[in-house]
Design an enzyme around this catalytic site. Sequence first.
Site, mmCIF file in Angstrom:
data_model
loop_
_atom_site.group_PDB
_atom_site.id
_atom_site.type_symbol
_atom_site.label_atom_id
_atom_site.label_comp_id
_atom_site.label_asym_id
_atom_site.label_seq_id
_atom_site.Cartn_x
_atom_site.Cartn_y
_atom_site.Cartn_z
ATOM 1 N N SER A 135 0.859 -1.185 0.000
ATOM 2 C CA SER A 135 0.000 0.000 0.000
ATOM 3 C C SER A 135 0.893 1.231 0.000
ATOM 4 O O SER A 135 2.084 1.153 0.351
ATOM 5 C CB SER A 135 -0.879 0.007 1.261
ATOM 6 N N TYR A 148 -2.804 -0.308 10.360
ATOM 7 C CA TYR A 148 -2.740 -0.812 8.990
ATOM 8 C C TYR A 148 -1.390 -0.504 8.344
ATOM 9 O O TYR A 148 -0.781 -1.370 7.704
ATOM 10 C CB TYR A 148 -3.871 -0.194 8.167
#
Length: 246
Positions: A135, A148
């Site tokens: 990501s 996250y």
Amino acid sequence: MAGRLADRVCVITGAASGIGRATAERFLREGARVIAADLDGDRLATLEGVVPVTGDVSRDQDARRMITTAVDRFGRLDVLVANAGVIPLLSVTEAEGSDFDRVMAVDGRGMFLTCKYAIEAMLASGGGSIVCTSSISGVAGQARQAVYGPAKFVATGLTKHLAVEWAEHGIRVNAVAPGTIETERVAAARVEPGGPEYLAEVERGHPMGRFGTPEEVASAIVFLASEEASFITGAILPVDGGYLAR
């Protein structure tokens, strides 16, 4: 015409929705034989043309079964897309230790386990390609990504270390680093407290002025998985509308 993944045996985790589902559908169009794995068995059952495996990537026996299903069914494994993950939007003061543990179990341990068993299978058949889903949060800092983001740094680090370790055995390991993508998770965030404001701020950080689509990420994954990327390993490919270029 044969697709870019014709007859390749591929395992895709987190395949029931979002980027994983778009990738499974694209792989099928490219001629791949797809084992689609996810914890959501009901939604997975709506994905046509795949061999479904219901399981939790953070559980050793389930992660192993995802890989052995490919080998038992088709005799080998050519491609792993280690995509399964959970995405809570939490600051460090909002999060609890249990939140951190849950995300690391799926996004960190789950990726480690599926890569481990995939590499073991690929060694037996002479090589293969692994594509991990990292990501922009696994490359740069973002607000409300206290649990996250670190898990995606695990994905980035695992990609680089495995690429170096297994290159001489014919195993390539790369990752995509998506920006914010119009998945079911983003749709849910639009109705969460503070979600619309957060998403508006994040969208302004994407120079292209919009979020991406799962299909755009799937296109990048197909490239990295295919022979078109035969001299690429250890790469973290942004699919982010220019977010990381700022």
